[in-house]
Enzyme design. Structure first.
Site, PDB file in Angstrom:
ATOM      1  N   ASP A 224      85.835 -15.949  38.409  1.00 24.37           N
ATOM      2  CA  ASP A 224      85.838 -17.309  37.888  1.00 24.37           C
ATOM      3  C   ASP A 224      87.160 -17.525  37.152  1.00 24.37           C
ATOM      4  O   ASP A 224      87.442 -16.839  36.157  1.00 24.37           O
ATOM      5  CB  ASP A 224      84.678 -17.518  36.916  1.00 24.37           C
ATOM      6  CG  ASP A 224      83.333 -17.487  37.616  1.00 24.37           C
ATOM      7  OD1 ASP A 224      83.280 -17.819  38.809  1.00 24.37           O
ATOM      8  OD2 ASP A 224      82.334 -17.129  36.965  1.00 24.37           O
ATOM      9  N   ASP A 379      74.045 -24.196  43.124  1.00 23.14           N
ATOM     10  CA  ASP A 379      73.807 -23.799  41.731  1.00 23.14           C
ATOM     11  C   ASP A 379      72.469 -24.361  41.248  1.00 23.14           C
ATOM     12  O   ASP A 379      72.436 -25.378  40.554  1.00 23.14           O
ATOM     13  CB  ASP A 379      74.934 -24.306  40.828  1.00 23.14           C
ATOM     14  CG  ASP A 379      76.287 -23.757  41.218  1.00 23.14           C
ATOM     15  OD1 ASP A 379      76.415 -22.533  41.298  1.00 23.14           O
ATOM     16  OD2 ASP A 379      77.211 -24.555  41.460  1.00 23.14           O
TER      17      ASP A 379
END
Length: 524
Positions: A224, A379
């Site tokens: 990330d 998600d």
């Protein structure tokens, strides 16, 4: 001098970087004369067979390429560059190929996930200089939905198994082509490229020859990436998507350095998720593009990039399509792009109208670059209900009861980094994106993110059973046992982790060794 035929589709930067790493220089084809004068020609191809053949003709390269091949000069085709050598493809009926070899290109007919994505082995059928230095136990990276069916078995170099046996490389004289991507196959792939570019003449057959090849389960390292408060790009990690600790963005390292470390440690793929909020047009997000360019010079396994891949209008009112944004990432070294929030919005609109627009980011990118280039990052979070009748969404009966003892839940899709829930469930979204042209799903779980409690097996099982494209399990891994659990309890093709690798809590090789001794096929 190696001449590379780049017809404008996909990531050729990795091929160039691999050849240059071997000490050779690369000349890009600008026109037919470059093909005529080539000493050694490499033709990497991705995407759609019909688009490829049309582009070769439009650019005036078709006749020169065919003449080069018929003259039996050194040639290496990669992936679609292999398929182009045959007469026609089921992917584009009525569009003729180069016809160098007799036979057709057919879509996989198997109950396994399509595309065939990942690391698989080779069954060697005859000698070839390109095998020089191989042991026969190596695995190579494949990503394709179609395979060649030669009429002449004499041209077959290797077979590979995926539901059934298919031809994975061919050679006749100096014309050689592989379905796998040597530039993305680590050290074994670099050896194949080296054998070609060095012009080895002595035929070679590895001593070890397998009778059955197996697709390896992939271990994916995820980074990330975002800017910290000082404006530097750093690798971070969230706790249920919160990346701040004591007010500061967690800084777990530099993107290129970590990616290189994971490549050397044996990661099968590396995923960059750019989680910086885009204030400016992403094509001007030069630091992330530079990260990709630098990484692809050192990392020879597949790279995925996610973040900001959607349509934009700049301050001057000019429209930029998601396809243009994705193309810039591909040209910078990405093999796949990951689409998150935009996929939810696209599917919501699809459900309203009942018809795809044909112009969404999923459709346009997969049409040009192939569905294997489009990953959808989902998600979801759990929403508990007392009874299936309490919601219109598909529910599961869960072994993990809710706060009030609820025995059922559905998985709500979110956007904006998990900050906003939508009236759409993960199972429906997965089905819709497959229909729109996505080739793979990266399945996260907000409830498990950063917990080290293991993957949400119930979510993963429900989604992978609902689609026929590969699924990557994500969120919650804290120990090698969690990887074994997800591969034993579900049919997912890959599992992803981030924080435990960044913090050296668990090493990639530790995971692979544990899986191997417990009967799971992995790449060594």
């Amino acid at each position: 001098m190696i001449t590379l035929l780049d017809y404008g589709a996909g990531n050729v930067r990795s091929v160039i970087n691999a050849i240059e790493r071997l000490g050779e220089s690369v000349h890009l084809v600008q026109g037919p004369d470059d093909i005529h004068s080539a000493q050694r020609l490499v033709f990497p191809g991705v995407g759609n067979f019909g688009n490829m053949m049309e582009t070769l003709r439009t650019k005036g390269l078709y006749d020169a390429l065919k003449e080069y091949l018929l003259s039996d000069r050194p040639f290496l085709g990669i992936c679609l560059g292999l398929q182009a050598l045959f007469e026609e493809s089921e992917e584009a009926p009525g569009v003729p190929g180069l016809g160098i070899f007799k036979g057709k290109v057919r879509r996989f007919s198997t109950n396994l996930s399509i595309p065939h994505i990942g690391w698989n082995g080779l069954k060697f059928r005859k000698e070839s200089p390109i095998f020089n230095g191989l042991t026969g136990e190596e695995k190579f990276y494949f990503v394709h939905s179609y395979h060649v069916c030669p009429l002449d078995e004499e041209v077959v170099l290797t077979h590979t198994d995926y539901g059934y046996e298919f031809t994975s490389s061919v050679q006749k004289g100096n014309v050689c082509a592989t379905q796998f991507h040597p530039e993305k196959s680590g050290k074994a792939g670099l050896k194949v490229l080296e054998n070609f570019v060095k012009g080895l003449q002595q035929p070679y057959l590895p001593e070890i020859r397998v009778t059955q090849t197996k697709l390896a389960k992939r271990i994916v390292a995820c980074l990330d990436v975002r800017t910290n408060d000082q404006g530097d790009l750093v690798v971070t990690k969230g706790d249920q998507y919160d990346v701040r600790e004591k007010g500061e963005v967690r800084n777990l390292g530099k993107p290129v350095e970590l990616a290189s470390r994971y490549y050397e440690d044996g990661a099968d793929e590396i995923t960059f998720l750019n989680i910086t909020g885009f204030r400016d047009f992403p094509l001007k997000d030069m630091p992330m593009l530079e990260v990709l360019k630098r990484t692809s010079k050192q990392v020879f396994v597949p790279l995925t990039i996610g973040g900001g891949i959607r349509d934009y209008v700049d301050n001057e009112g000019r429209h930029y399509s998601a396809l243009e944004v994705a193309s810039e990432y591909f040209r910078s070294g990405a093999d796949k792009v990951s689409i998150g929030s935009d996929a939810v919005l696209i599917c919501e609109e699809y459900l309203k109208t009942g018809n795809p627009t044909g112009n969404s980011s999923i459709e346009t990118i997969s049409r040009v670059y192939g569905n294997q280039a489009v990953v959808i990052s989902i998600d979801p979070r759990r929403v508990y209900v007392a009874s299936p009748e309490d919601t219109k969404h598909p529910v599961i009966e869960t072994k993990i009861p809710g706060p009030n003892g609820e025995r059922y839940c559905w998985y709500q899709c979110t956007i904006k980094g998990g900050r906003e829930g939508r009236d759409l469930d993960a199972i429906t979204l997965a089905k819709l994106v497959e229909e729109l042209g996505a080739g793979e799903i990266l399945l996260n779980c907000i409830d498990r993110d950063g917990t080290n409690l293991g993957f949400d097996i119930e979510l993963i099982s429900a989604v992978e059973k609902a689609v026929s494209i590969p699924v990557i399990a994500s969120s919650g891994a804290g120990a090698p046992e969690h990887f074994l659990e997800v591969f034993k309890e579900t049919d997912v093709e890959a599992a992803l982790a981030a924080g435990i690798f960044h913090r050296h809590e668990v090493e990639i090789q530790e995971v692979k060794e544990y899986l191997k001794i417990n009967g799971v096929e992995v790449r060594s």
